[in-house]
Design an enzyme around this catalytic site. Structure first.
Site, PDB file in Angstrom:
ATOM      1  N   ASP A 111       0.876  -1.166   0.000  1.00  0.00           N
ATOM      2  CA  ASP A 111       0.000   0.000   0.000  1.00  0.00           C
ATOM      3  C   ASP A 111       0.921   1.227   0.000  1.00  0.00           C
ATOM      4  OD1 ASP A 111      -2.367   1.659   0.674  1.00  0.00           O
ATOM      5  OD2 ASP A 111      -1.378   1.811   2.623  1.00  0.00           O
ATOM      6  N   ASP A 322      -1.339  -0.523   5.807  1.00  0.00           N
ATOM      7  CA  ASP A 322      -1.487   0.069   7.134  1.00  0.00           C
ATOM      8  C   ASP A 322      -2.817  -0.327   7.760  1.00  0.00           C
ATOM      9  OD1 ASP A 322      -3.186   1.556   5.632  1.00  0.00           O
ATOM     10  OD2 ASP A 322      -2.236   3.478   5.993  1.00  0.00           O
ATOM     11  N   ASP A 326      -7.103  -0.778   3.448  1.00  0.00           N
ATOM     12  CA  ASP A 326      -6.690  -1.946   2.692  1.00  0.00           C
ATOM     13  C   ASP A 326      -6.882  -3.238   3.476  1.00  0.00           C
ATOM     14  OD1 ASP A 326      -4.756  -1.508   4.569  1.00  0.00           O
ATOM     15  OD2 ASP A 326      -3.312  -0.717   3.139  1.00  0.00           O
TER      16      ASP A 326
HETATM   17  P1  ADP Z   1      -3.432   4.516  -0.439  1.00  0.00           P
HETATM   18  O1  ADP Z   1      -3.949   3.376  -1.217  1.00  0.00           O
HETATM   19  O2  ADP Z   1      -2.315   5.228  -1.136  1.00  0.00           O
HETATM   20  O3  ADP Z   1      -3.101   4.187   1.001  1.00  0.00           O
HETATM   21  P2  ADP Z   1      -6.086   5.415   0.194  1.00  0.00           P
HETATM   22  O4  ADP Z   1      -6.848   4.385  -0.600  1.00  0.00           O
HETATM   23  O5  ADP Z   1      -6.031   5.251   1.656  1.00  0.00           O
HETATM   24  O6  ADP Z   1      -4.607   5.585  -0.407  1.00  0.00           O
HETATM   25  O7  ADP Z   1      -6.678   6.834  -0.136  1.00  0.00           O
HETATM   26  C1  ADP Z   1      -6.736   7.260  -1.495  1.00  0.00           C
HETATM   27  C2  ADP Z   1      -7.151   8.692  -1.580  1.00  0.00           C
HETATM   28  O8  ADP Z   1      -8.436   8.879  -0.978  1.00  0.00           O
HETATM   29  C3  ADP Z   1      -6.257   9.656  -0.842  1.00  0.00           C
HETATM   30  O9  ADP Z   1      -5.140  10.037  -1.611  1.00  0.00           O
HETATM   31  C4  ADP Z   1      -7.201  10.821  -0.582  1.00  0.00           C
HETATM   32  O10 ADP Z   1      -7.313  11.633  -1.726  1.00  0.00           O
HETATM   33  C5  ADP Z   1      -8.533  10.142  -0.341  1.00  0.00           C
HETATM   34  N1  ADP Z   1      -8.779   9.910   1.087  1.00  0.00           N
HETATM   35  C6  ADP Z   1      -8.868   8.726   1.734  1.00  0.00           C
HETATM   36  N2  ADP Z   1      -9.143   8.884   3.035  1.00  0.00           N
HETATM   37  C7  ADP Z   1      -9.218  10.213   3.251  1.00  0.00           C
HETATM   38  C8  ADP Z   1      -9.462  11.042   4.411  1.00  0.00           C
HETATM   39  N3  ADP Z   1      -9.685  10.536   5.619  1.00  0.00           N
HETATM   40  N4  ADP Z   1      -9.470  12.384   4.230  1.00  0.00           N
HETATM   41  C9  ADP Z   1      -9.254  12.923   3.030  1.00  0.00           C
HETATM   42  N5  ADP Z   1      -9.009  12.209   1.912  1.00  0.00           N
HETATM   43  C10 ADP Z   1      -9.000  10.885   2.002  1.00  0.00           C
HETATM   44 MG    MG Z   2      -3.145   3.496   2.995  1.00  0.00          MG
END
Ligand code: ADP
Ligand code: MG
Length: 342
Positions: A111, A322, A326
């Site tokens: 991730d 984390d 995911d």
């Molecule tokens: P990654 O797969 O890189 O860990 P996530 O799937 O957790 O990323 O999140 C993808 C996108 O969703 C983030 O880049 C953000 O734009 C948005 N996002 C997710 N959770 C939040 C949150 N709590 N507040 C604001 N934006 C969020």
């Molecule tokens: Mg993440």
């Protein structure tokens, strides 16, 4: 609804018995009959060649040596030692089987946000729209935008959320009360905050969140959004009722040990891949920094599909995340590794 689906996916992934368990069961089913047959065969041959007492002696030796007792002691013993060693390094391993699965894994998927990148030293910049959006009497100040965004993010546990809250705290802002917080995985978060005796719906997130809320993206801010993303920062829209009132831009850094870890894993596995819900520009930057392929724009259920696809293609999959967005992908993988922040 999405949470329910993720929970369901996790249950399905956990119910499926690990392949190693099925393999051990298969071997054990044939081990005893196999040993007996082997001993009988040996007895027959030696009886014909060297007589009854010699044959009995040899056949008993076969039974003794192939007896699974030695195996039965050696395997749990080595697993116990391995688990203890791991524990000393701060690794909690769910069962010894996990270690066996880990040894057989061919693919490692990471991730991004919160795993390979950190947002621990946040520098949050606020960008406001101009002209002042219709519908708001006076344009909210930077601090107002940040304060309201942080209030909503307070109710969630994403790495980005922690960065926003930390930035508000660093500016000494008091956060309004928040209610009805709902997170939209891979998109953002929405909640209702109380300001000036009024409840307002506040949202913080990316384009996907705007789409979900049916809020049009202002062209001027959209340009800034893309600029920020291209320059390697993570931009988030702040939506007040049905209007975008500003952008937060969060500095994202590659985690200190990410390069070494990814390099070491690359040497030992057939394929390494990064699965992220972030934008393609962020994924490209990570690719340049770490030399791995990264897939962008994946919603949590799409990460699950990608893990399944990687298994089809290469074999057993390890997923490192984390545990925030995911969890389902971690459960789908043959081995799921969750960082302690998760
Ligand atoms: P990654 O797969 O890189 O860990 P996530 O799937 O957790 O990323 O999140 C993808 C996108 O969703 C983030 O880049 C953000 O734009 C948005 N996002 C997710 N959770 C939040 C949150 N709590 N507040 C604001 N934006 C969020
Ligand atoms: Mg993440």
């Amino acid at each position: 609804r999405r949470l329910a689906r993720v929970a369901q996916m996790m249950h399905r992934a956990l119910e499926r018995p690990p392949r190693i368990a099925r393999l051990t069961d298969r071997i054990l089913r044939w081990l005893i009959p196999g040993v007996v047959a082997l001993a009988l065969g040996t007895f027959g041959v030696w009886w014909a060649v060297a007589g009854f007492s010699k044959a009995l002696y040899v056949a008993l030796s076969v039974v003794l040596i192939t007896c699974p007792c030695a195996l039965g002691i050696a395997i749990p013993l080595s697993l116990t030692v391995a688990l203890e060693q791991a524990g000393r390094k701060g690794l909690l391993v769910r069962s010894g089987r996990t270690l066996l699965d880990l040894a057989r894994a061919e693919v490692v998927a990471f991730d991004k946000t919160g795993t390979l990148s950190t947002l621990t030293a946040p520098s949050v910049r606020v960008v406001r729209p101009e002209p002042v959006p219709a519908g708001s009497i006076s344009a909210p100040t930077d601090d107002t935008v940040l304060r309201r965004a942080a209030a909503v993010e307070q109710g969630t546990n994403h790495a980005l959320a922690a960065a926003v809250v930390a930035a508000a705290e660093a500016r000494g802002l008091s956060l309004p009360r928040v209610a009805d917080v709902s997170t939209h995985a891979g998109a953002g978060v929405v909640g209702r905050i109380q300001t000036d005796g009024q409840m307002r719906r506040l949202g913080v997130g990316n384009e996907r969140l705007l789409e979900g809320l049916g809020v049009p993206r202002p062209p001027h801010l959209h340009e800034r959004f893309v600029d920020e993303a291209e320059s390697g920062r993570t931009p988030l829209y702040v939506v007040d009722e049905a209007v975008v009132v500003g952008l937060l831009s969060i500095e994202e850094r590659v985690a200190p040990h990410a390069e070494a870890v990814v390099g070491a894993v690359q040497e030992r596995s057939e394929a390494v891949s990064v699965l992220t819900g972030d934008r393609p520009a962020a994924a490209r930057r990570l690719e340049d920094r770490l030399g791995v392929s990264a897939e962008a724009g994946l919603a949590p259920d799409e990460k699950v599909d990608r893990v399944a696809a990687l298994r089809e293609e290469h074999g057993p999959v390890v997923m490192v995340g984390d545990g925030i967005n995911d969890a389902a992908a971690l459960a789908e993988a043959d081995v799921g590794i969750a960082l302690s922040s998760g």
